[in-house]
Design an enzyme around this catalytic site. Sequence first.
Site, PDB file in Angstrom:
ATOM      1  N   GLU A  35      38.177  64.001 -19.777  1.00 21.41           N
ATOM      2  CA  GLU A  35      37.789  64.273 -18.356  1.00 21.41           C
ATOM      3  C   GLU A  35      36.217  64.289 -18.323  1.00 21.41           C
ATOM      4  O   GLU A  35      35.736  64.132 -17.055  1.00 21.41           O
ATOM      5  CB  GLU A  35      38.310  65.595 -18.227  1.00 21.41           C
ATOM      6  CG  GLU A  35      39.743  65.833 -18.151  1.00 21.41           C
ATOM      7  CD  GLU A  35      40.366  64.719 -16.883  1.00 21.41           C
ATOM      8  OE1 GLU A  35      39.619  64.694 -15.879  1.00 21.41           O
ATOM      9  OE2 GLU A  35      41.475  64.327 -17.037  1.00 21.41           O
ATOM     10  N   CYS A 190      45.537  52.491  -3.549  1.00 18.90           N
ATOM     11  CA  CYS A 190      44.781  53.114  -2.422  1.00 18.90           C
ATOM     12  C   CYS A 190      43.317  53.031  -2.645  1.00 18.90           C
ATOM     13  O   CYS A 190      42.688  54.157  -2.715  1.00 18.90           O
ATOM     14  CB  CYS A 190      45.188  54.629  -2.055  1.00 18.90           C
ATOM     15  SG  CYS A 190      44.932  55.174  -0.505  1.00 18.90           S
ATOM     16  N   CYS A 197      48.617  48.466   1.166  1.00 21.44           N
ATOM     17  CA  CYS A 197      49.296  49.287   1.965  1.00 21.44           C
ATOM     18  C   CYS A 197      50.791  48.711   1.788  1.00 21.44           C
ATOM     19  O   CYS A 197      51.588  49.305   2.005  1.00 21.44           O
ATOM     20  CB  CYS A 197      48.703  49.156   3.476  1.00 21.44           C
ATOM     21  SG  CYS A 197      47.093  50.032   3.662  1.00 21.44           S
ATOM     22  N   CYS A 200      52.751  50.246  -0.558  1.00 19.66           N
ATOM     23  CA  CYS A 200      52.543  51.683  -0.688  1.00 19.66           C
ATOM     24  C   CYS A 200      53.688  52.432  -0.157  1.00 19.66           C
ATOM     25  O   CYS A 200      54.374  51.989   1.046  1.00 19.66           O
ATOM     26  CB  CYS A 200      51.363  52.010   0.234  1.00 19.66           C
ATOM     27  SG  CYS A 200      51.193  53.751   0.242  1.00 19.66           S
ATOM     28  N   CYS A 206      51.786  57.804   6.086  1.00 23.92           N
ATOM     29  CA  CYS A 206      50.350  57.721   6.283  1.00 23.92           C
ATOM     30  C   CYS A 206      49.666  57.726   7.698  1.00 23.92           C
ATOM     31  O   CYS A 206      49.903  56.694   8.353  1.00 23.92           O
ATOM     32  CB  CYS A 206      49.816  56.492   5.534  1.00 23.92           C
ATOM     33  SG  CYS A 206      48.150  56.323   5.443  1.00 23.92           S
TER      34      CYS A 206
END
Length: 347
Positions: A35, A190, A197, A200, A206
């Site tokens: 991380e 995205c 899209c 998606c 959205c």
Amino acid sequence: MSDFAEKLIAWQQAHGRHDLPWQQTRDPYAIWVSEIMLQQTQVSAVIAYYDRFMQRFPTIASLAEAEQDEVMRYWSGLGYYSRARNLHHAAQTIMREHCGIFPTDFDTIQTLKGIGRSTAAAISVFAFNQRQTILDGNVKRVLARLYAVEGWPGLPDVEKKLWQIAESVLPSQGLPAYVQGLMDFGATLCTRSKPNCHRCPMQASCLAYQQQMVSVLPAPKPRKALPEKQTTVLMILDAGEILLERRPNHGIWGGLWSLPELSPSALAVPHVKTTFDMDVEPLETLPVLWHTFTHFKLEITPQPLLLQGKRPPPAPNQQWLALEDAVAAALPTPVRTLIKELQQLRF
DNA sequence: AAGTCGGGGCT
DNA sequence: AGCCCAGACTT
């Protein structure tokens, strides 16, 4: 479970990333290292560094015992070197204050150097299966679009709203798949430019898609106003021809033919007499023209002049060109615009 | 709220 | 040649 979370988890199982080196473990230390490396750094850049780092420093204790110089060598090339110093420092903190055991409490995790709320959440989810949300650049973009959140996400108010949304759509279970899905969805579908899209699963819900705002959300960081400079260009005319000058190779429009330039404070007529040995009379002025470069705005004041008497031979960096030829020549755009305007004024 | 850290990929 | 990236920290 929110509709969004359900669809995201399904998407993650079908299209997400499952084979990254730090996904094969629930060791909080390994997840922590990944991380930190992944802060502001793309996955592809991290993988090799992560493998080398974990081989040399496989445990919190081994990292804490190492010399800082050696830790830095293993980070060299990744950038943001305070991450490595903080990581090293935090490893020693864990040895000293947490008996060498990575803390499991969300708030305690955040007290470690280099771990903010989002990174603490990622560790809590992946290592301890806790119910927390991340909010990195990917997630900000995804949520800003799904909920049509306007304003630059770096603004405290906007960021606050995004944290709130992120919490509100959090599922009650399946957190690791969900959070991994958030990141993978933002990183691969995205995306910032040209999001996919068509593929998606959230398209119908959205808000940005419905409002055709996908391409303008999230709002970009507001740029400071460009510095403004001004210049005057001389449009010296004689017998339907205009005097052009080749610009020096360095600087703006380097090596291009352009109009002779005059510092705004200088007077055109005496300057032309001194520099070009020409007698000129001012003509009706043209409107000022603005041109925007990447690093400044230029206010161009055109100064049309009519040559009086004989034309002296042009210098090597000068040429006379008929107005219609000048319009067709490879001149800087604003210069061509000015010549076009002048041409239309003449007829 | 703004500045700083950073190499690398993308457009 | 900017802009952005699995952000956090300092001023």
